[in-house]
Enzyme design. Structure first.
Site, PDB file in Angstrom:
ATOM      1  N   GLY A 193      86.890 -70.571 -73.311  1.00  0.00           N
ATOM      2  CA  GLY A 193      88.346 -70.631 -73.363  1.00  0.00           C
ATOM      3  C   GLY A 193      89.049 -69.442 -73.960  1.00  0.00           C
ATOM      4  O   GLY A 193      90.174 -69.145 -73.598  1.00  0.00           O
TER       5      GLY A 193
ATOM      6  N   GLU B  12      89.439 -68.415 -81.500  1.00  0.00           N
ATOM      7  CA  GLU B  12      89.411 -69.645 -80.705  1.00  0.00           C
ATOM      8  C   GLU B  12      90.675 -69.735 -79.867  1.00  0.00           C
ATOM      9  O   GLU B  12      91.745 -69.327 -80.303  1.00  0.00           O
ATOM     10  CB  GLU B  12      89.375 -70.867 -81.638  1.00  0.00           C
ATOM     11  CG  GLU B  12      88.014 -71.194 -82.194  1.00  0.00           C
ATOM     12  CD  GLU B  12      87.245 -72.157 -81.305  1.00  0.00           C
ATOM     13  OE1 GLU B  12      87.367 -72.071 -80.067  1.00  0.00           O
ATOM     14  OE2 GLU B  12      86.527 -72.988 -81.854  1.00  0.00           O
ATOM     15  N   ASP B  13      90.563 -70.321 -78.693  1.00  0.00           N
ATOM     16  CA  ASP B  13      91.749 -70.601 -77.891  1.00  0.00           C
ATOM     17  C   ASP B  13      92.517 -71.778 -78.493  1.00  0.00           C
ATOM     18  O   ASP B  13      93.729 -71.755 -78.597  1.00  0.00           O
ATOM     19  CB  ASP B  13      91.380 -70.883 -76.435  1.00  0.00           C
ATOM     20  CG  ASP B  13      90.334 -71.972 -76.266  1.00  0.00           C
ATOM     21  OD1 ASP B  13      89.625 -72.315 -77.242  1.00  0.00           O
ATOM     22  OD2 ASP B  13      90.196 -72.491 -75.142  1.00  0.00           O
TER      23      ASP B  13
ATOM     24  N   ASP C 293      91.024 -78.321 -82.255  1.00  0.00           N
ATOM     25  CA  ASP C 293      91.485 -79.712 -82.359  1.00  0.00           C
ATOM     26  C   ASP C 293      90.741 -80.394 -83.495  1.00  0.00           C
ATOM     27  O   ASP C 293      91.156 -80.296 -84.629  1.00  0.00           O
ATOM     28  CB  ASP C 293      91.453 -80.450 -81.019  1.00  0.00           C
ATOM     29  CG  ASP C 293      90.166 -80.279 -80.236  1.00  0.00           C
ATOM     30  OD1 ASP C 293      89.089 -80.122 -80.835  1.00  0.00           O
ATOM     31  OD2 ASP C 293      90.246 -80.327 -79.006  1.00  0.00           O
TER      32      ASP C 293
ATOM     33  N   LYS D 225      95.845 -78.213 -83.123  1.00  0.00           N
ATOM     34  CA  LYS D 225      96.313 -79.600 -83.040  1.00  0.00           C
ATOM     35  C   LYS D 225      96.168 -80.231 -84.430  1.00  0.00           C
ATOM     36  O   LYS D 225      95.153 -80.838 -84.740  1.00  0.00           O
ATOM     37  CB  LYS D 225      95.487 -80.388 -82.019  1.00  0.00           C
ATOM     38  CG  LYS D 225      95.657 -79.910 -80.599  1.00  0.00           C
ATOM     39  CD  LYS D 225      94.828 -80.774 -79.654  1.00  0.00           C
ATOM     40  CE  LYS D 225      95.003 -80.380 -78.220  1.00  0.00           C
ATOM     41  NZ  LYS D 225      94.193 -81.237 -77.328  1.00  0.00           N
TER      42      LYS D 225
ATOM     43  N   PHE E 122      96.210 -82.753 -74.055  1.00  0.00           N
ATOM     44  CA  PHE E 122      95.285 -81.867 -73.373  1.00  0.00           C
ATOM     45  C   PHE E 122      96.068 -80.793 -72.628  1.00  0.00           C
ATOM     46  O   PHE E 122      97.048 -81.092 -71.944  1.00  0.00           O
ATOM     47  CB  PHE E 122      94.416 -82.673 -72.401  1.00  0.00           C
ATOM     48  CG  PHE E 122      93.273 -81.891 -71.853  1.00  0.00           C
ATOM     49  CD1 PHE E 122      92.146 -81.652 -72.610  1.00  0.00           C
ATOM     50  CD2 PHE E 122      93.335 -81.376 -70.568  1.00  0.00           C
ATOM     51  CE1 PHE E 122      91.089 -80.921 -72.098  1.00  0.00           C
ATOM     52  CE2 PHE E 122      92.285 -80.640 -70.047  1.00  0.00           C
ATOM     53  CZ  PHE E 122      91.158 -80.413 -70.814  1.00  0.00           C
ATOM     54  N   VAL E 123      95.646 -79.521 -72.758  1.00  0.00           N
ATOM     55  CA  VAL E 123      96.325 -78.413 -72.103  1.00  0.00           C
ATOM     56  C   VAL E 123      95.338 -77.595 -71.260  1.00  0.00           C
ATOM     57  O   VAL E 123      94.145 -77.536 -71.567  1.00  0.00           O
ATOM     58  CB  VAL E 123      97.048 -77.490 -73.113  1.00  0.00           C
ATOM     59  CG1 VAL E 123      98.205 -78.203 -73.772  1.00  0.00           C
ATOM     60  CG2 VAL E 123      96.094 -76.940 -74.154  1.00  0.00           C
TER      61      VAL E 123
ATOM     62  N   ASP F 241      90.521 -74.943 -69.616  1.00  0.00           N
ATOM     63  CA  ASP F 241      90.271 -75.581 -68.335  1.00  0.00           C
ATOM     64  C   ASP F 241      90.249 -77.100 -68.414  1.00  0.00           C
ATOM     65  O   ASP F 241      90.154 -77.676 -69.495  1.00  0.00           O
ATOM     66  CB  ASP F 241      88.924 -75.122 -67.780  1.00  0.00           C
ATOM     67  CG  ASP F 241      87.743 -75.729 -68.539  1.00  0.00           C
ATOM     68  OD1 ASP F 241      86.897 -76.363 -67.905  1.00  0.00           O
ATOM     69  OD2 ASP F 241      87.676 -75.574 -69.782  1.00  0.00           O
TER      70      ASP F 241
ATOM     71  N   ARG G   1      91.588 -72.311 -65.582  1.00  0.00           N
ATOM     72  CA  ARG G   1      91.516 -71.204 -66.550  1.00  0.00           C
ATOM     73  C   ARG G   1      92.388 -70.017 -66.157  1.00  0.00           C
ATOM     74  O   ARG G   1      92.899 -69.314 -67.001  1.00  0.00           O
ATOM     75  CB  ARG G   1      90.084 -70.703 -66.703  1.00  0.00           C
ATOM     76  CG  ARG G   1      89.177 -71.631 -67.435  1.00  0.00           C
ATOM     77  CD  ARG G   1      87.836 -70.951 -67.735  1.00  0.00           C
ATOM     78  NE  ARG G   1      86.826 -71.913 -68.101  1.00  0.00           N
ATOM     79  CZ  ARG G   1      86.713 -72.467 -69.296  1.00  0.00           C
ATOM     80  NH1 ARG G   1      87.561 -72.160 -70.248  1.00  0.00           N
ATOM     81  NH2 ARG G   1      85.745 -73.342 -69.545  1.00  0.00           N
TER      82      ARG G   1
END
Length: 184
Positions: A53, A107-108, A111, A139, A160-161, A167, A173
């Site tokens: 990600g 990190e992308d 959570d 998050k 969720f994104v 993805d 992506r």
């Protein structure tokens, strides 16, 4: 005339609505790059990107930075579809020494923090001068660890994104904007 961002997209069996534009993402990346550049000026820095990600975020971040860091990657997996499995599997790993270097985990999205906890426990014996964390998205409602997130681009709700490297089941992506799962 600027290209219109679709309000809704479909990936496989899910509908996603527009959440953040490419321009909003780039503004956030530029702010993070300025902060990181200032802190690590004159220091030996390794950006440790967590695949898959982070690849777009890390690429944009390093191009905006005023320093010239080393770049390495780890590939881990904790998602199945749109849900975290709670289990972190390391698929490929770090291949250079970290003795005396400053490590910034990139990190992308953070959570629960399970992946991050796994990474940091793995790095503790590598001899790094320091280990910090930079994430585009956090998050906070589900983040359950005591690990400091040193650089946060944006806090988002526990939705969720997809897009900008993130993805849904292997797809989405390449979207330049960020989309949020539409709740039924």
């Amino acid at each position: 005339m600027p290209k219109k961002i679709p309000e809704m997209i479909q990936i496989k069996d899910k509908q996603f609505k527009k959440y953040l534009s490419k321009e909003e993402i780039q503004e956030t990346v530029q702010q993070l790059a300025a902060q990181v550049s200032e802190e690590y000026e004159g220091k030996e820095l390794v950006l440790l990107g967590i695949l898959n990600g982070c690849f777009l975020f890390l690429s944009d971040l390093v191009r905006e930075m005023k320093t010239d860091p080393e770049i390495s990657f780890l590939k881990l997996s904790s998602y199945e579809g749109s849900e975290s499995s709670g289990q972190v599997k390391q698929l490929i790993g770090l291949d250079e020494g970290l003795d005396g270097k400053h490590v910034l985990i990139v990190e992308d999205i953070v959570d629960t923090g399970n992946t991050l906890e796994h990474i940091i426990s793995s790095l503790e014996n590598e001899g790094a001068e320091s280990v910090k964390v930079c994430t585009l998205l956090l998050k906070p409602d589900v983040y359950s660890k005591d690990i400091a997130i040193d650089y946060v681009g944006r806090e988002i709700p526990n939705d969720f994104v997809v897009g900008y490297g993130m993805d849904y089941d292997g797809q989405g992506r390449s979207l330049e904007h960020l989309y949020q799962l539409e709740k039924a």
